[in-house]
Design an enzyme around this catalytic site. Sequence first.
Site, short mmCIF file in Angstrom:
data_model
loop_
_atom_site.label_atom_id
_atom_site.label_comp_id
_atom_site.label_asym_id
_atom_site.label_seq_id
_atom_site.Cartn_x
_atom_site.Cartn_y
_atom_site.Cartn_z
N GLU A 53 20.15 58.16 16.47
CA GLU A 53 18.94 57.49 16.74
C GLU A 53 17.62 58.21 16.16
OE1 GLU A 53 18.81 54.35 17.68
OE2 GLU A 53 20.97 53.96 17.78
N TRP B 20 17.45 58.23 12.77
CA TRP B 20 16.99 56.88 12.10
C TRP B 20 15.65 56.72 11.77
CZ3 TRP B 20 19.41 52.56 10.69
CH2 TRP B 20 18.73 51.33 10.54
N TRP C 257 11.97 28.83 6.48
CA TRP C 257 11.43 29.19 7.83
C TRP C 257 10.80 27.84 8.24
CZ3 TRP C 257 13.71 33.28 9.43
CH2 TRP C 257 14.00 34.60 8.58
N ASN D 131 15.67 48.61 23.80
CA ASN D 131 16.07 48.54 22.46
C ASN D 131 17.43 47.45 22.26
OD1 ASN D 131 16.09 49.51 19.68
ND2 ASN D 131 18.45 49.82 20.11
N TRP E 148 10.67 36.37 10.18
CA TRP E 148 10.77 37.76 10.71
C TRP E 148 9.49 38.41 10.82
CZ3 TRP E 148 9.69 41.79 7.95
CH2 TRP E 148 9.79 41.94 6.58
N TRP F 237 13.35 45.09 12.04
CA TRP F 237 13.20 43.39 11.84
C TRP F 237 14.16 43.21 10.87
CZ3 TRP F 237 11.51 39.44 14.80
CH2 TRP F 237 10.68 39.89 16.08
#
Length: 462
Positions: A264, A267, A295, A333, A351, A374
């Site tokens: 993590e 990341w 959308w 998370n 999004w 996202w």
Amino acid sequence: MADTPSIVWFRQDLRLADQAAFAAAAADGPVVALYVLDDDAPGDWRIGGAQRWWLHHSLQSLGTSLAALGVPLVLRRGNAVEQVARVAAEVGAARVHCLSHYEPWWRDAEAALARQLDLVCHPGYLLIDPDAVRTGAGTQFRVFAPFWKALSAKMPPDRPRAVPGKVVGAPHPPEGDGLDSWTLLPDKPDWAGGFKDWQPGEDGAAAALHAFSDMVVTYKHDRNLPSTNGSSRLSPHLHMGEISPAAVWHAVADGDGAEPFLRELAWRDFTSNLIIQLPAYADTSGLLKMEALPWRTGPAADADFRAWTRGQTGYPIVDAGMRQLWHTGWMHNRVRMLTASFLIKHLLLDWRRGEAWFWDCLVDADYGNNSTNWQWVAGTGIDAAPFFRIMAPLSQSEKFEAAEYIRRWVPELRDLDDDVIHDPHQADAAPAGYPAPIIGHREARERALAAMRTVSALPSPS
């Protein structure tokens, strides 16, 4: 040591320990410490409301630490390139030191300043310089798994360095703004009452790391349980640079079960690596074909978006997450993924609307992380879960034992038993006033898959 002052240009690196730019400036001679609040260069990605609260307290903490060393923190507001150059002219600075940053506006600012001044950019915001992690073909990675393997081979990072033992402030520091004049804190209304459990600043970061170092052994399991205190809560400290990733790595790497957390931590490096390649990743789908996804828009879609932001969707785990976000500036998370998936797949909303909401509400909002995460959930990114993978919030809530989490953040459901709290409407146990589900899971899934089929039928963009 020269008599000519050097400037330390602080940004998202608000610490003195293991801060290479500060150490280098101290070694050069007299130090001018400068922070510029630039709301123009980032455009729509200027820091949001929750992070402005954090910034106020972090700058306050940094200013106190610098004052103890005899170095005032100079605050300026405006275009960062212009303000840094102006301060350099005012004090006759020979050099400007900073940590390298990777958001597109900061890379542009560094390039512009380097044409005007002796700008020295140092590593330290990430575990390793992005140029040091390359594929066998010499290109930058776009998939995390091989990136992690390549980065791991170059670990550990250098051991963190202490605050310099000798620091001399410039004899005639320039004038700056008063922190309160920036009005970073909310006033009418003061929505930050739930932020009281945070301790911004370098000392707060050290305390959070100390607390987590004893928990890392259970991190792999506990990080997925919203009702359990299993997260590090280091993300806002890392984003604001109140602690270096190298310091975090060395504090936990030797502990049992540390690898899931170290992944993590890596990341952050990966997402910075992505936005270097794709500077507009926060606004443009990594898979260009997904830009054609239909959308929902219009009044009904806007009403659904408002219900999502307010935690009024009728899905307890989603509502708990959105309320936690609003009250604390942070969200677990696992629940971040669920709430994002719900907005995208269940409500079929772009999004980018959710990304912008998180940007304003999160104390740990980070350009690389926010956009990459996202796009991962949306299936629009270059290394992402496919769009047809639709999370089922009701079963996920039960699987990850979220009952106590729901009771805390959706108090109108606090009296329900564990066997009905995840889906109270199915059990006909929802109290009056708690909204019915905004859409059924099966209906939402079918609508999302139908939307995806329209994209799949299109030819790939050339």
